[in-house]
Design a protein around this motif. Structure first.
Motif, PDB file in Angstrom:
ATOM      1  N   ALA A   1      -8.729   1.560   0.061  1.00  0.00           N
ATOM      2  CA  ALA A   1      -8.564   1.853  -1.489  1.00  0.00           C
ATOM      3  C   ALA A   1      -9.538   0.837  -2.344  1.00  0.00           C
ATOM      4  O   ALA A   1      -9.493  -0.444  -2.277  1.00  0.00           O
ATOM      5  CB  ALA A   1      -7.362   2.204  -2.109  1.00  0.00           C
TER       6      ALA A   1
ATOM      7  N   GLU B   1      -9.362   2.971  -7.600  1.00  0.00           N
ATOM      8  CA  GLU B   1      -8.372   3.627  -6.881  1.00  0.00           C
ATOM      9  C   GLU B   1      -6.743   3.041  -7.014  1.00  0.00           C
ATOM     10  O   GLU B   1      -6.051   3.620  -7.395  1.00  0.00           O
ATOM     11  CB  GLU B   1      -8.550   4.226  -5.306  1.00  0.00           C
ATOM     12  N   ILE B   2      -6.842   1.806  -6.865  1.00  0.00           N
ATOM     13  CA  ILE B   2      -5.709   0.825  -6.876  1.00  0.00           C
ATOM     14  C   ILE B   2      -5.218   1.111  -8.081  1.00  0.00           C
ATOM     15  O   ILE B   2      -4.001   1.184  -8.350  1.00  0.00           O
ATOM     16  CB  ILE B   2      -5.901  -0.620  -6.615  1.00  0.00           C
TER      17      ILE B   2
ATOM     18  N   TYR C   1       0.987  -1.258   0.003  1.00  0.00           N
ATOM     19  CA  TYR C   1      -0.066   0.172  -0.119  1.00  0.00           C
ATOM     20  C   TYR C   1       0.944   1.362   0.014  1.00  0.00           C
ATOM     21  O   TYR C   1       0.467   2.116  -0.703  1.00  0.00           O
ATOM     22  CB  TYR C   1      -0.814   0.062   1.226  1.00  0.00           C
TER      23      TYR C   1
ATOM     24  N   LEU D   1       2.306   2.028  -3.606  1.00  0.00           N
ATOM     25  CA  LEU D   1       1.538   2.708  -4.282  1.00  0.00           C
ATOM     26  C   LEU D   1       0.607   3.884  -3.826  1.00  0.00           C
ATOM     27  O   LEU D   1       0.097   4.579  -4.561  1.00  0.00           O
ATOM     28  CB  LEU D   1       0.274   1.765  -4.878  1.00  0.00           C
ATOM     29  N   LYS D   2       1.113   4.314  -2.678  1.00  0.00           N
ATOM     30  CA  LYS D   2       0.644   5.459  -2.083  1.00  0.00           C
ATOM     31  C   LYS D   2      -0.812   5.457  -1.960  1.00  0.00           C
ATOM     32  O   LYS D   2      -1.786   6.333  -2.464  1.00  0.00           O
ATOM     33  CB  LYS D   2       1.100   6.771  -2.565  1.00  0.00           C
ATOM     34  N   ILE D   3      -1.522   4.533  -1.270  1.00  0.00           N
ATOM     35  CA  ILE D   3      -2.934   4.479  -1.076  1.00  0.00           C
ATOM     36  C   ILE D   3      -3.265   3.796   0.128  1.00  0.00           C
ATOM     37  O   ILE D   3      -2.317   3.300   0.798  1.00  0.00           O
ATOM     38  CB  ILE D   3      -3.471   3.407  -2.326  1.00  0.00           C
ATOM     39  N   SER D   4      -4.489   4.191   0.531  1.00  0.00           N
ATOM     40  CA  SER D   4      -5.061   3.637   1.855  1.00  0.00           C
ATOM     41  C   SER D   4      -5.304   2.145   1.841  1.00  0.00           C
ATOM     42  O   SER D   4      -5.758   1.627   0.608  1.00  0.00           O
ATOM     43  CB  SER D   4      -6.170   4.226   2.368  1.00  0.00           C
TER      44      SER D   4
ATOM     45  N   TYR E   1       0.976  -4.184  -7.561  1.00  0.00           N
ATOM     46  CA  TYR E   1      -0.272  -4.181  -8.196  1.00  0.00           C
ATOM     47  C   TYR E   1      -0.587  -5.755  -8.281  1.00  0.00           C
ATOM     48  O   TYR E   1      -1.834  -5.562  -8.379  1.00  0.00           O
ATOM     49  CB  TYR E   1      -0.051  -3.350  -9.509  1.00  0.00           C
TER      50      TYR E   1
ATOM     51  N   GLN F   1      -5.795   3.162 -10.675  1.00  0.00           N
ATOM     52  CA  GLN F   1      -5.350   4.710 -10.964  1.00  0.00           C
ATOM     53  C   GLN F   1      -3.855   4.881 -10.223  1.00  0.00           C
ATOM     54  O   GLN F   1      -3.149   5.607 -10.956  1.00  0.00           O
ATOM     55  CB  GLN F   1      -6.276   5.439 -10.475  1.00  0.00           C
ATOM     56  N   ALA F   2      -3.756   4.548  -9.190  1.00  0.00           N
ATOM     57  CA  ALA F   2      -2.521   4.802  -8.624  1.00  0.00           C
ATOM     58  C   ALA F   2      -1.355   3.920  -9.275  1.00  0.00           C
ATOM     59  O   ALA F   2      -0.209   4.274  -9.516  1.00  0.00           O
ATOM     60  CB  ALA F   2      -2.579   4.139  -6.968  1.00  0.00           C
ATOM     61  N   TYR F   3      -1.609   2.690  -9.632  1.00  0.00           N
ATOM     62  CA  TYR F   3      -0.990   1.888 -10.290  1.00  0.00           C
ATOM     63  C   TYR F   3      -0.185   2.648 -11.601  1.00  0.00           C
ATOM     64  O   TYR F   3       0.823   2.539 -11.988  1.00  0.00           O
ATOM     65  CB  TYR F   3      -1.229   0.556 -10.641  1.00  0.00           C
TER      66      TYR F   3
END
Length: 375
Positions: free
Chosen positions: A16, A20-21, A7, A10-13, A54, A23-25
């Motif tokens: 997510a 959102e996962i 997490y 990928l800078k996500i919570s 990812y 998009q971050a990837y």
């Protein structure tokens, strides 16, 4: 060296969503892709780390195992080991293919025209009722000289691309990875024009300024993106056009504030109106007006709900509610007579007849008890 939390990579919570996962990837993968960082071993390592993270988090079962056991869930040849999982290259190619106007397919992939992004602004009242809006934008159309064929003699006259041999894509080794990308010679078509058109240099396209009237529906939210299929740039050599995306910004209103289907409106009332009670007229977002009864002794901040007087609900005939918030206004620039009357009122209140200000009386009673040591 221990692995970083996926997490964090990928800078996500941890809550997510899959959208959102992804998009971050994509954002991270574009930044550290080997094509953009040739000869940079640090970027190469980050790219591998991003894809490994990812590969786990995009799979619900792997994600659940990782959430419970962390990296231990994939030791000893577990499903997370090894960086790219099934479809890893597909995700990368989808991303860069979309950037170049490509659509996945077999040999000799057909290109589509590029998508176009435009922005338009509307008033809050227009978002309530819906509106037809004309947008202007620069686009590309089929070349008028070669009828979009790209060939000088209006004949395709194409031949197999000598670089990719008709595949439309080429592969290259980038460190640990085998990267697949559109062919730079034929731009993914698998074919090249023998005698390119002089006006369009073989692309089959020329620039144009375009106007299009679009329907903006009632109830649209600020920041909504509307897609109009086939209104983007024309594709090369007669291939399908891209799409037009219109980003809608709803401007702030000087009276109303919106939250979804709910409308808020702050109404100032005079001190005497709030004290004695009154009936006031308030505006409605649809251009009408209605009367609201203000009870005797109404305090500042009091809200009144008007059912069905709020904002349009998208793709529905219903409406939300409207909330009126009262703001009691303290009078300024008083006349001599007004001051006398208020002083009489204050004196009357201090003589033990102040039964109309329970909050004030209660507060100062507590203050008196505090100083006397009773609380």
């Amino acid at each position: 060296m221990s692995k970083r939390d996926y997490y964090e990579v990928l800078k996500i919570s941890r809550t997510a969503t899959q959208v959102e996962i992804k998009q971050a990837y994509r954002k991270k993968a574009m930044k550290y892709h080997p094509d953009r960082n040739q000869g940079d071993p640090e970027a190469e390592a980050k790219f591998k780390e991003i894809n490994e993270a990812y590969d786990i988090l995009k799979d619900e079962q792997k994600k659940a195992a990782y959430d419970q056991y962390g990296h231990d869930a994939f030791q000893n040849g577990g499903p997370g080991a090894g960086g790219f999982g099934a479809g890893g290259f597909g995700d990368i190619f989808d991303m860069f293919g979309d950037m170049m106007g490509m659509r996945r397919g077999g040999q000799g992939q057909r290109r589509t025209g590029a998508d176009i992004q435009v922005q338009t602004e509307i008033q809050l009242t227009e978002a309530f009722s819906g509106i037809k809006k004309t947008v202007k934008y620069q686009s590309k159309k089929s070349c008028s000289s070669c009828d979009g064929s790209g060939s000088e003699d209006k004949n395709q006259g194409s031949k197999t691309c000598p670089t990719c041999h008709g595949a439309g894509k080429i592969r290259s080794q980038q460190g640990f990875f085998l990267v697949e990308r559109p062919c730079h010679t034929c731009h993914g078509s698998g074919q090249v024009i023998s005698n390119p058109c002089k006006k369009c240099q073989g692309t089959g396209l020329e620039s144009q300024e375009k106007e299009l009237e679009i329907d903006i529906p009632a109830g649209i939210e600020d920041g909504t993106r509307i897609r109009i299929a086939g209104e983007g740039e024309a594709g090369s050599n007669g291939t399908p056009p891209g799409d037009l995306y219109v980003h809608v910004s709803v401007l702030p209103h000087e009276i109303f504030q919106r939250d979804g289907g709910t409308i808020f409106c702050r109404i100032p009332v005079r001190m005497t109106q709030a004290a004695l009670g009154a009936e006031i007229e308030v505006p409605i977002i649809d251009g009408g007006r209605t009367k609201v009864k203000i009870p005797t002794g109404t305090q500042s901040g009091k809200q009144f709900r008007l059912r069905g007087k709020g904002f349009s609900v998208l793709r529905s005939s219903s409406r939300g509610d409207m909330y009126i918030e009262v703001k009691v206004e303290t009078p300024q620039n008083l006349t001599k007579r007004q001051k006398e009357l208020l002083e009489e009122f204050e004196n009357e209140s201090q003589d033990g007849h102040d039964h109309g200000s329970p909050e004030t009386s209660g507060f100062f009673s507590k203050v008196r008890d505090f100083f006397e040591g009773k609380s």
